[in-house]
Design a protein around this motif. Structure first.
Motif, PDB file in Angstrom:
ATOM      1  N   HIS A  24     -10.100  -1.275  11.495  1.00 53.38           N
ATOM      2  CA  HIS A  24     -10.929  -1.913  12.523  1.00 53.38           C
ATOM      3  C   HIS A  24     -10.749  -3.428  12.489  1.00 53.38           C
ATOM      4  CE1 HIS A  24     -12.891   1.977  11.874  1.00 53.38           C
ATOM      5  NE2 HIS A  24     -13.236   1.889  13.136  1.00 53.38           N
ATOM      6  N   LEU A  25     -10.730  -3.952  11.267  1.00 50.79           N
ATOM      7  CA  LEU A  25     -10.573  -5.402  11.105  1.00 50.79           C
ATOM      8  C   LEU A  25      -9.195  -5.843  11.598  1.00 50.79           C
ATOM      9  CD1 LEU A  25     -11.534  -8.131  10.007  1.00 50.79           C
ATOM     10  CD2 LEU A  25     -10.604  -7.485   7.799  1.00 50.79           C
ATOM     11  N   LEU A  73     -12.109 -14.936  11.679  1.00 54.61           N
ATOM     12  CA  LEU A  73     -12.485 -13.535  11.958  1.00 54.61           C
ATOM     13  C   LEU A  73     -12.830 -12.722  10.701  1.00 54.61           C
ATOM     14  CD1 LEU A  73     -11.612 -11.416  14.838  1.00 54.61           C
ATOM     15  CD2 LEU A  73     -11.251 -10.334  12.648  1.00 54.61           C
ATOM     16  N   PRO A  74     -11.999 -12.772   9.641  1.00 55.40           N
ATOM     17  CA  PRO A  74     -12.380 -11.988   8.456  1.00 55.40           C
ATOM     18  C   PRO A  74     -13.701 -12.458   7.835  1.00 55.40           C
ATOM     19  CG  PRO A  74     -10.063 -12.618   8.348  1.00 55.40           C
ATOM     20  CD  PRO A  74     -10.666 -13.386   9.472  1.00 55.40           C
ATOM     21  N   ILE A  75     -13.886 -13.793   7.780  1.00 55.36           N
ATOM     22  CA  ILE A  75     -15.124 -14.308   7.180  1.00 55.36           C
ATOM     23  C   ILE A  75     -16.327 -13.942   8.053  1.00 55.36           C
ATOM     24  CG2 ILE A  75     -16.386 -16.415   6.550  1.00 55.36           C
ATOM     25  CD1 ILE A  75     -13.714 -17.620   5.694  1.00 55.36           C
ATOM     26  N   ALA A  76     -16.154 -14.054   9.389  1.00 58.77           N
ATOM     27  CA  ALA A  76     -17.250 -13.688  10.301  1.00 58.77           C
ATOM     28  C   ALA A  76     -17.587 -12.199  10.177  1.00 58.77           C
ATOM     29  CB  ALA A  76     -16.849 -14.016  11.742  1.00 58.77           C
ATOM     30  N   ILE A 109     -21.614 -19.799  14.863  1.00 63.89           N
ATOM     31  CA  ILE A 109     -20.929 -20.472  13.756  1.00 63.89           C
ATOM     32  C   ILE A 109     -19.411 -20.461  13.991  1.00 63.89           C
ATOM     33  CG2 ILE A 109     -20.426 -20.367  11.263  1.00 63.89           C
ATOM     34  CD1 ILE A 109     -23.309 -19.169  10.954  1.00 63.89           C
ATOM     35  N   VAL A 110     -18.900 -19.298  14.426  1.00 56.23           N
ATOM     36  CA  VAL A 110     -17.453 -19.195  14.707  1.00 56.23           C
ATOM     37  C   VAL A 110     -17.061 -20.185  15.803  1.00 56.23           C
ATOM     38  CG1 VAL A 110     -15.674 -17.675  15.687  1.00 56.23           C
ATOM     39  CG2 VAL A 110     -17.212 -16.808  13.927  1.00 56.23           C
ATOM     40  N   PHE A 111     -17.878 -20.256  16.847  1.00 51.99           N
ATOM     41  CA  PHE A 111     -17.610 -21.184  17.959  1.00 51.99           C
ATOM     42  C   PHE A 111     -17.516 -22.623  17.446  1.00 51.99           C
ATOM     43  CE2 PHE A 111     -20.161 -24.074  20.718  1.00 51.99           C
ATOM     44  CZ  PHE A 111     -19.174 -24.378  21.643  1.00 51.99           C
TER      45      PHE A 111
END
Lengths: 100, 205
Positions: free
Chosen positions: A3-4, A42-45, A62-64
């Motif tokens: 999925h990741l 992406l992995p950290i989020a 936070i990602v933004f």
């Protein structure tokens, strides 16, 4: 893990096209930047959402912010452009994520 | 710029006011891990019958030497009663209020110190953990109280492997060792190093 990996690939490709639409130059470099930015965020989020803070809106925010900063320094843009590109990229990928 | 700020603030307000989870619903991207239990030395107490009674379930369940589990939202208490004082047939036809009375106002029933949860918890769908079996050990039974301790947890994984861990702290379980966390950090570390290299290259080109 699958999925990741799938989410990672889709996000890299979609954000690359959004960078290309906005900047219209050096597609290879833009693809590399999309790869690097999304490999960091992406992995950290995803981990943060699953294990730390189960709130997709705050994670997306936070990602933004992180991606805005990375777009500014990597693509040498001013903050207004970076915010616009980052906001568009994250809005589109978030909508795809919600739809899938 | 103002519009983006307004949208960002709106998203933040929405985020803070949206409940993260609903009781019986598994969050997207998560899976529930069932907890199972086994009383390893139950056969050392042949003169007793052991019962589970929980909220919301089970009403009453007789525990034997096999492993047992409960509905994921249940919190369950364990009781013992002398075999000579226990009539299973009588309890089969008992009503709800009489059953509550049996557990709440019964001087023959021996309460334990332990409460068990039906679920280990939720983990990410890519986590290989499948179930947790907790071994319980009766350490003493007195006329009015029974002491049970958690001695070991056995984690089962999707690849068929298992992992045993001794339980030192009765209020928390040792963490399972196998998870998919390495990928979540290996890729970002490599990306961060590459971003650093790109920035250095840009500076000195």
């Amino acid at each position: 893990m699958n999925h990741l990996l799938l989410a990672w690939l889709i996000t890299i490709i979609v954000e690359f096209f959004i960078f290309l639409i906005f900047l219209k130059k050096e597609p290879l470099k833009l693809f590399l930047y999309s790869l690097l930015i999304n490999s960091l965020t992406l992995p950290i989020a995803t981990y943060g959402y699953l294990n730390v803070l189960n709130n997709i809106y705050i994670i997306e925010l936070i990602v933004f912010l992180v991606e805005t900063a990375l777009i500014m320094v990597l693509m040498e843009l001013d903050y207004k452009e970076a915010i616009l590109i980052s906001f568009t990229a994250n809005l589109v990928t978030a909508l795809i994520g919600f739809t899938l | 710029m103002n519009r983006i700020l307004i949208v960002s603030i709106s998203l933040l307000i929405l985020a803070l006011t949206t409940p993260a989870a609903f009781a019986d619903v598994i969050e997207p991207g998560m899976k529930n891990i069932d907890s199972y239990y086994i009383i390893t030395n139950i056969n050392d107490y042949p003169e007793y019958v052991f019962l589970a009674h929980g909220t919301p379930l089970p009403d009453i369940e007789i525990i034997n030497s096999c492993k047992f589990g409960f509905y994921k939202l249940s919190t369950v208490s364990i009781y013992a009663i002398k075999k000579s004082e226990f009539n299973e047939e009588e309890l089969k036809n008992i009503g709800d209020s009489a059953l509550q009375n049996f557990f709440n106002n019964n001087s023959k029933l021996i309460s334990s110190n332990i409460q068990l949860d039906g679920s280990y918890g939720e983990v990410g769908i890519d986590n290989p953990l499948e179930s947790a079996l907790i071994e319980l050990e009766i350490t003493s039974i007195k006329d009015t109280s029974m002491t049970i301790k958690k001695s070991k947890v056995i984690y089962s994984y999707s690849d068929g492997s298992i992992e045993e861990k001794a339980i030192e702290n009765q209020s928390s379980l040792p963490e399972p060792s196998k998870n998919s966390n390495n990928w979540y950090f290996a890729i970002p570390v490599l990306a961060l190093a590459a971003i650093g290299a790109v920035l250095v290259w840009k500076r000195f080109r």
